[in-house]
Design a protein around this motif. Structure first.
Motif, PDB file in Angstrom:
ATOM      1  N   ILE A 159      38.738  43.493  48.850  1.00  0.00           N
ATOM      2  CA  ILE A 159      39.065  43.067  47.482  1.00  0.00           C
ATOM      3  C   ILE A 159      37.868  42.285  46.984  1.00  0.00           C
ATOM      4  N   THR A 160      37.087  42.897  46.131  1.00  0.00           N
ATOM      5  CA  THR A 160      35.783  42.339  45.780  1.00  0.00           C
ATOM      6  C   THR A 160      35.919  41.111  44.879  1.00  0.00           C
ATOM      7  N   LEU A 161      34.907  40.264  44.960  1.00  0.00           N
ATOM      8  CA  LEU A 161      34.881  39.094  44.085  1.00  0.00           C
ATOM      9  C   LEU A 161      34.918  39.524  42.619  1.00  0.00           C
ATOM     10  N   ASP A 162      34.215  40.601  42.320  1.00  0.00           N
ATOM     11  CA  ASP A 162      34.244  41.171  40.968  1.00  0.00           C
ATOM     12  C   ASP A 162      35.678  41.376  40.476  1.00  0.00           C
ATOM     13  N   LYS A 163      36.451  42.013  41.344  1.00  0.00           N
ATOM     14  CA  LYS A 163      37.836  42.332  41.003  1.00  0.00           C
ATOM     15  C   LYS A 163      38.655  41.051  40.850  1.00  0.00           C
ATOM     16  N   ILE A 164      38.419  40.109  41.752  1.00  0.00           N
ATOM     17  CA  ILE A 164      39.148  38.837  41.708  1.00  0.00           C
ATOM     18  C   ILE A 164      38.843  38.116  40.395  1.00  0.00           C
ATOM     19  N   LYS A 165      37.550  38.105  40.034  1.00  0.00           N
ATOM     20  CA  LYS A 165      37.145  37.421  38.803  1.00  0.00           C
ATOM     21  C   LYS A 165      37.702  38.098  37.560  1.00  0.00           C
ATOM     22  N   SER A 166      37.904  39.394  37.646  1.00  0.00           N
ATOM     23  CA  SER A 166      38.359  40.114  36.453  1.00  0.00           C
ATOM     24  C   SER A 166      39.868  40.008  36.273  1.00  0.00           C
ATOM     25  N   LYS A 196      32.936  29.508  38.986  1.00  0.00           N
ATOM     26  CA  LYS A 196      31.496  29.348  39.178  1.00  0.00           C
ATOM     27  C   LYS A 196      31.168  28.011  39.840  1.00  0.00           C
ATOM     28  N   GLY A 197      30.317  28.073  40.836  1.00  0.00           N
ATOM     29  CA  GLY A 197      29.857  26.846  41.474  1.00  0.00           C
ATOM     30  C   GLY A 197      30.787  26.285  42.525  1.00  0.00           C
ATOM     31  N   SER A 198      31.928  26.942  42.737  1.00  0.00           N
ATOM     32  CA  SER A 198      32.872  26.406  43.712  1.00  0.00           C
ATOM     33  C   SER A 198      32.350  26.589  45.130  1.00  0.00           C
ATOM     34  N   ARG A 199      32.377  25.509  45.907  1.00  0.00           N
ATOM     35  CA  ARG A 199      31.843  25.574  47.260  1.00  0.00           C
ATOM     36  C   ARG A 199      32.901  25.276  48.303  1.00  0.00           C
ATOM     37  N   LEU A 200      34.124  25.127  47.858  1.00  0.00           N
ATOM     38  CA  LEU A 200      35.211  24.824  48.775  1.00  0.00           C
ATOM     39  C   LEU A 200      35.431  25.997  49.728  1.00  0.00           C
ATOM     40  N   SER A 201      35.403  25.710  51.045  1.00  0.00           N
ATOM     41  CA  SER A 201      35.454  26.798  52.020  1.00  0.00           C
ATOM     42  C   SER A 201      36.834  26.991  52.644  1.00  0.00           C
ATOM     43  N   VAL A 202      37.730  26.018  52.389  1.00  0.00           N
ATOM     44  CA  VAL A 202      39.120  26.147  52.825  1.00  0.00           C
ATOM     45  C   VAL A 202      39.972  25.752  51.633  1.00  0.00           C
ATOM     46  N   MET A 203      40.737  26.697  51.099  1.00  0.00           N
ATOM     47  CA  MET A 203      41.491  26.379  49.884  1.00  0.00           C
ATOM     48  C   MET A 203      42.908  26.917  49.958  1.00  0.00           C
ATOM     49  N   PRO A 204      43.853  26.156  49.406  1.00  0.00           N
ATOM     50  CA  PRO A 204      45.227  26.634  49.376  1.00  0.00           C
ATOM     51  C   PRO A 204      45.393  27.758  48.358  1.00  0.00           C
ATOM     52  N   VAL A 205      46.307  28.638  48.644  1.00  0.00           N
ATOM     53  CA  VAL A 205      46.633  29.772  47.775  1.00  0.00           C
ATOM     54  C   VAL A 205      48.149  29.732  47.574  1.00  0.00           C
ATOM     55  N   THR A 206      48.603  29.836  46.364  1.00  0.00           N
ATOM     56  CA  THR A 206      50.060  29.856  46.147  1.00  0.00           C
ATOM     57  C   THR A 206      50.606  31.222  46.571  1.00  0.00           C
ATOM     58  N   ILE A 207      51.911  31.255  46.816  1.00  0.00           N
ATOM     59  CA  ILE A 207      52.539  32.525  47.202  1.00  0.00           C
ATOM     60  C   ILE A 207      52.320  33.565  46.115  1.00  0.00           C
ATOM     61  N   GLN A 208      52.365  33.114  44.865  1.00  0.00           N
ATOM     62  CA  GLN A 208      52.170  34.044  43.759  1.00  0.00           C
ATOM     63  C   GLN A 208      50.738  34.591  43.747  1.00  0.00           C
ATOM     64  N   GLN A 209      49.790  33.691  43.955  1.00  0.00           N
ATOM     65  CA  GLN A 209      48.390  34.129  44.020  1.00  0.00           C
ATOM     66  C   GLN A 209      48.181  35.091  45.190  1.00  0.00           C
ATOM     67  N   TRP A 210      48.814  34.777  46.309  1.00  0.00           N
ATOM     68  CA  TRP A 210      48.697  35.636  47.494  1.00  0.00           C
ATOM     69  C   TRP A 210      49.157  37.055  47.163  1.00  0.00           C
ATOM     70  N   ARG A 211      50.339  37.148  46.551  1.00  0.00           N
ATOM     71  CA  ARG A 211      50.886  38.469  46.206  1.00  0.00           C
ATOM     72  C   ARG A 211      50.014  39.174  45.180  1.00  0.00           C
ATOM     73  N   ASP A 212      49.638  38.418  44.140  1.00  0.00           N
ATOM     74  CA  ASP A 212      48.838  39.036  43.073  1.00  0.00           C
ATOM     75  C   ASP A 212      47.485  39.500  43.606  1.00  0.00           C
ATOM     76  N   LEU A 213      46.922  38.693  44.488  1.00  0.00           N
ATOM     77  CA  LEU A 213      45.604  39.052  45.008  1.00  0.00           C
ATOM     78  C   LEU A 213      45.676  40.314  45.862  1.00  0.00           C
ATOM     79  N   LEU A 214      46.662  40.360  46.767  1.00  0.00           N
ATOM     80  CA  LEU A 214      46.772  41.551  47.618  1.00  0.00           C
ATOM     81  C   LEU A 214      47.146  42.783  46.793  1.00  0.00           C
ATOM     82  N   ALA A 215      47.780  42.553  45.642  1.00  0.00           N
ATOM     83  CA  ALA A 215      48.120  43.672  44.756  1.00  0.00           C
ATOM     84  C   ALA A 215      46.887  44.243  44.065  1.00  0.00           C
ATOM     85  N   LEU A 216      45.783  43.538  44.132  1.00  0.00           N
ATOM     86  CA  LEU A 216      44.539  44.024  43.509  1.00  0.00           C
ATOM     87  C   LEU A 216      43.888  45.141  44.325  1.00  0.00           C
ATOM     88  N   GLN A 217      44.348  45.287  45.566  1.00  0.00           N
ATOM     89  CA  GLN A 217      43.752  46.289  46.460  1.00  0.00           C
ATOM     90  C   GLN A 217      43.700  47.653  45.824  1.00  0.00           C
TER      91      GLN A 217
END
Length: 152
Positions: free
Chosen positions: A112-119, A131-152
């Motif tokens: 799931i490309t960053l391009d796709k995530i950004k769009s 932009k500029g985010s450097r956080l390497s461990v970040m929480p993801v909500t259940i909704q974000q988790w589902r929506d993100l995997l749905a981008l596949q």
DNA sequence: GCCAACGTTGGC
DNA sequence: GCCAACGTTGGC
């Protein structure tokens, strides 16, 4: 159960490395940022689900999924003078940094490309999309988790 | 390889 | 406590 996104440089350790040894616990060490450390130490518990994100590479994006099998413990690499993650100011009595262990769950059939995530407007709040985010461990909500995997 | 954005350090 | 200088991250 919580959901997270962990960044890794695939040249150091990638989803393919994990897939190659799927039963070997993945020691997630070397986090040297306080905000990320706090998430690891105070938030990550056994059973949590983790998106594995490839950064600083050619093909950037979410590459797979892992699961937490051990909650935070003192990151051994901070005490090892030969490690790039060595921290002279840390001591076993008062460890500054923590590690967690993961197990491989799966590699996504397609990144799931960053391009796709950004769009995706739904991902606007995800630090990795900002932009500029450097956080390497970040929480993801259940909704974000589902929506993100749905981008596949 | 470049460089903007960020986090940390240390002098004051 | 402020903030300039510095080193690092990470997309491009």
């Amino acid at each position: 159960m919580n959901y997270w996104l962990f960044k890794t440089e695939p040249s150091e350790c990638s989803i393919d490395d994990f897939a190659r040894a799927p039963t070997t616990p993945i020691v997630w060490e070397g986090v040297r940022n306080y905000q990320a450390r706090n998430f690891l130490r105070d938030g990550v518990v056994v059973g949590d689900q983790v998106l594995i994100y490839h950064s600083s590479c050619k093909d950037i994006g979410v590459a797979g999924i892992a699961e937490v099998v051990r909650a935070a413990y003192a990151d051994p690499s901070q005490f090892d003078p030969r490690s790039p993650y060595y921290d002279a100011k840390s001591s076993p009595q008062q460890p500054r940094w923590v590690a967690v262990d993961l197990r491989f769950v799966n590699k996504l059939p397609r990144l799931i490309t960053l391009d796709k995530i950004k769009s995706s407007a739904k991902m606007a709040e995800l630090p990795v999309a900002q932009k500029g985010s450097r956080l390497s461990v970040m929480p993801v909500t259940i909704q974000q988790w589902r929506d993100l995997l749905a981008l596949q």
